[in-house]
Write a protein that holds these residues in place. Structure first.
Motif, mmCIF file in Angstrom:
data_model
loop_
_atom_site.group_PDB
_atom_site.id
_atom_site.type_symbol
_atom_site.label_atom_id
_atom_site.label_comp_id
_atom_site.label_asym_id
_atom_site.label_seq_id
_atom_site.Cartn_x
_atom_site.Cartn_y
_atom_site.Cartn_z
ATOM 1 N N LEU A 106 50.314 46.729 44.927
ATOM 2 C CA LEU A 106 49.236 47.413 44.223
ATOM 3 C C LEU A 106 49.729 48.041 42.924
ATOM 4 C CD1 LEU A 106 46.257 48.291 44.331
ATOM 5 C CD2 LEU A 106 47.008 50.357 45.526
ATOM 6 N N VAL A 107 50.901 48.627 42.964
ATOM 7 C CA VAL A 107 51.479 49.213 41.748
ATOM 8 C C VAL A 107 51.672 48.136 40.679
ATOM 9 C CG1 VAL A 107 53.540 50.307 40.773
ATOM 10 C CG2 VAL A 107 52.597 51.136 42.936
ATOM 11 N N ILE A 144 41.958 51.572 53.189
ATOM 12 C CA ILE A 144 41.697 51.281 54.605
ATOM 13 C C ILE A 144 43.005 51.112 55.367
ATOM 14 C CG2 ILE A 144 40.689 49.617 56.211
ATOM 15 C CD1 ILE A 144 38.533 49.064 54.180
ATOM 16 N N LEU A 145 43.957 50.403 54.760
ATOM 17 C CA LEU A 145 45.254 50.182 55.396
ATOM 18 C C LEU A 145 45.977 51.503 55.632
ATOM 19 C CD1 LEU A 145 47.394 48.092 56.332
ATOM 20 C CD2 LEU A 145 48.316 48.173 54.006
ATOM 21 N N THR A 146 45.893 52.419 54.663
ATOM 22 C CA THR A 146 46.555 53.717 54.804
ATOM 23 C C THR A 146 45.951 54.516 55.954
ATOM 24 O OG1 THR A 146 47.032 53.767 52.426
ATOM 25 C CG2 THR A 146 47.143 55.855 53.599
ATOM 26 N N VAL A 147 44.628 54.497 56.072
ATOM 27 C CA VAL A 147 43.965 55.177 57.181
ATOM 28 C C VAL A 147 44.387 54.560 58.511
ATOM 29 C CG1 VAL A 147 41.736 55.637 58.275
ATOM 30 C CG2 VAL A 147 41.982 55.893 55.803
ATOM 31 N N ALA A 187 36.006 38.324 30.206
ATOM 32 C CA ALA A 187 35.225 38.614 31.411
ATOM 33 C C ALA A 187 35.718 37.838 32.617
ATOM 34 C CB ALA A 187 33.750 38.319 31.154
ATOM 35 N N SER A 188 35.997 36.554 32.429
ATOM 36 C CA SER A 188 36.381 35.706 33.563
ATOM 37 C C SER A 188 37.879 35.712 33.844
ATOM 38 C CB SER A 188 35.917 34.261 33.323
ATOM 39 O OG SER A 188 36.572 33.721 32.196
ATOM 40 N N THR A 189 38.640 36.378 32.996
ATOM 41 C CA THR A 189 40.090 36.440 33.208
ATOM 42 C C THR A 189 40.510 37.862 33.584
ATOM 43 O OG1 THR A 189 40.378 36.696 30.802
ATOM 44 C CG2 THR A 189 40.601 34.463 31.726
ATOM 45 N N TYR A 190 40.714 38.705 32.589
ATOM 46 C CA TYR A 190 41.196 40.047 32.874
ATOM 47 C C TYR A 190 40.101 40.947 33.418
ATOM 48 C CZ TYR A 190 45.218 38.260 30.486
ATOM 49 O OH TYR A 190 46.291 37.493 30.134
ATOM 50 N N GLY A 191 38.833 40.639 33.110
ATOM 51 C CA GLY A 191 37.743 41.360 33.759
ATOM 52 C C GLY A 191 37.711 41.072 35.247
ATOM 53 N N ALA A 192 37.892 39.803 35.597
ATOM 54 C CA ALA A 192 37.941 39.421 37.012
ATOM 55 C C ALA A 192 39.139 40.068 37.709
ATOM 56 C CB ALA A 192 38.009 37.901 37.141
ATOM 57 N N LEU A 193 40.277 40.103 37.023
ATOM 58 C CA LEU A 193 41.465 40.730 37.616
ATOM 59 C C LEU A 193 41.239 42.220 37.850
ATOM 60 C CD1 LEU A 193 44.507 39.094 35.760
ATOM 61 C CD2 LEU A 193 43.453 38.457 37.934
ATOM 62 N N LEU A 194 40.503 42.877 36.926
ATOM 63 C CA LEU A 194 40.220 44.297 37.098
ATOM 64 C C LEU A 194 39.384 44.535 38.354
ATOM 65 C CD1 LEU A 194 40.400 47.177 35.982
ATOM 66 C CD2 LEU A 194 38.320 46.713 34.664
ATOM 67 N N ILE A 195 38.387 43.701 38.576
ATOM 68 C CA ILE A 195 37.578 43.810 39.801
ATOM 69 C C ILE A 195 38.451 43.552 41.030
ATOM 70 C CG2 ILE A 195 35.650 42.810 41.087
ATOM 71 C CD1 ILE A 195 34.323 42.225 38.403
ATOM 72 N N ALA A 250 41.498 45.649 45.779
ATOM 73 C CA ALA A 250 42.817 45.870 46.366
ATOM 74 C C ALA A 250 43.042 47.349 46.667
ATOM 75 C CB ALA A 250 43.899 45.346 45.421
ATOM 76 N N ILE A 251 42.587 48.217 45.764
ATOM 77 C CA ILE A 251 42.707 49.665 45.989
ATOM 78 C C ILE A 251 41.894 50.068 47.220
ATOM 79 C CG2 ILE A 251 42.148 51.929 45.045
ATOM 80 C CD1 ILE A 251 42.727 50.767 42.260
ATOM 81 N N PHE A 252 40.685 49.523 47.340
ATOM 82 C CA PHE A 252 39.825 49.832 48.485
ATOM 83 C C PHE A 252 40.495 49.431 49.795
ATOM 84 C CE2 PHE A 252 36.569 48.157 51.449
ATOM 85 C CZ PHE A 252 35.916 49.347 51.748
#
Length: 324
Positions: A66-67, A32-35, A13-21, A26-28
């Motif tokens: 991001l990739v 915004i950057l693309t717009v 939860a605190s490692t790879y779960g945090a990275l997933l969030i 980052a995707i969000f």
């Protein structure tokens, strides 16, 4: 697959779960950057080729970053689902993401440092701030190289690079704040008796403070998470979006120029008309009138003003033309 008892346990939860969030955020911000990039290319077709390349470059840096982090999460949470041993080993994309983040951050910092130079003309100050920004980038690259060599998540969780990581976040936040404060100080010096100039200065100060605070506060947030949560990767998840804070701040600054220049434009209800052989004089009217072909009213960026307005409009407009 190794048995659960043969390898050290790790808190998902605190490692790879945090990275997933962190990847979600980052995707969000990439969206915004693309717009913002689309708005820039659509709204400023006459910008120099160098500026257009700069925007494309920072967008590309963030996209590749991001990739890399998306591939990292797919590796841990999909390809190696349930494999505890794989969770303890870093991947090349995870190690290299620091380099792409550094490239994006340094490129944007160079843009803002160029503004510091244009306003201050202080070479020593610009070099000092540039050295501070460059030092954080070099440390990031060294850490990336060391994690590639170590190939273990323990290299990150054990805080072997504690001094280096603290230096990166502290110096980075201080440099961003210093750039913002210096720009605000020089902008305040440009206040004059011209209402439009003062309106523009105020708006520029607001943008400068906002962009400086966003990157500084996120860097400080990463530092707090790193110090207070020793056995987690929360700081790294927050760090995923730091580069996009710089690039979004850069694009927001460029796209704001349209509204900035509109504040300097002459109101549309001012017309120059000529009556008979008498020299033309300005008239204020809400009705469209015949405009003499050879008489035009120039924009603020082109207007010729008297030398007697020393320290006023004429001295300020040159700096603003290059800044906005």
């Amino acid at each position: 697959m190794s048995s659960p008892g043969s390898v050290p346990s790790i808190d998902i939860a605190s490692t790879y779960g945090a990275l997933l969030i962190g990847v979600y955020f980052a995707i969000f911000f990439q969206g915004i950057l693309t717009v913002q990039a689309y708005i820039y290319y659509d709204g400023f077709p006459d910008d120099s080729r160098g500026m257009k390349v700069l925007v494309a470059l920072v967008w590309l840096f963030d996209f590749v970053h991001l990739v890399l982090i998306c591939q990292t999460e797919y590796h841990y949470l999909v390809t190696n689902w349930g494999n505890q041993q794989a969770l303890l080993e870093t991947t090349i994309p995870l190690d290299l993401h620091l380099i792409l983040l550094t490239l994006a951050s340094l490129t944007c910092q160079a843009f803002f440092l160029n503004r510091v130079w244009k306003f201050s003309k202080n070479l020593l100050l610009t070099i000092f701030l540039g050295a501070a920004c460059l030092s954080t980038g070099i440390i990031d690259i060294v850490i990336a190289a060391q994690t590639v060599h170590g190939k273990s998540v323990e290299t990150i969780l054990s805080h072997i690079f504690q001094a280096e990581v603290i230096a990166v976040f502290t110096v980075g936040a201080a440099a961003d704040m210093a750039i913002a404060v210096i720009l605000v100080w020089y902008l305040k010096r440009e206040m004059s008796s011209f209402e439009r100039i003062n309106s523009l200065v105020t708006r520029l100060i607001q943008y400068t403070i906002a962009t400086g605070l966003v990157t500084s506060l996120l860097a400080l947030g990463c530092l707090v998470a790193y110090v207070l949560s020793l056995d987690s990767l929360i700081f790294l998840a927050m760090h995923f979006s730091l580069g996009r804070m710089y690039t979004n701040a850069l694009l927001a600054t460029l796209n704001s120029r349209k509204s900035m220049r509109a504040r300097l434009a002459v109101p549309p209800d001012i017309r120059w008309t000529a009556t008979g052989g008498i020299q033309s004089t300005p008239r204020f009217t809400a009705q469209p009138e015949q405009v003499t072909p050879n008489l035009t009213i120039k924009s603020v960026d082109e207007q010729e003003t008297s030398r007697s307005s020393q320290g006023g409009f004429d001295s300020v407009q040159v700096r603003f033309h290059s800044a906005v």
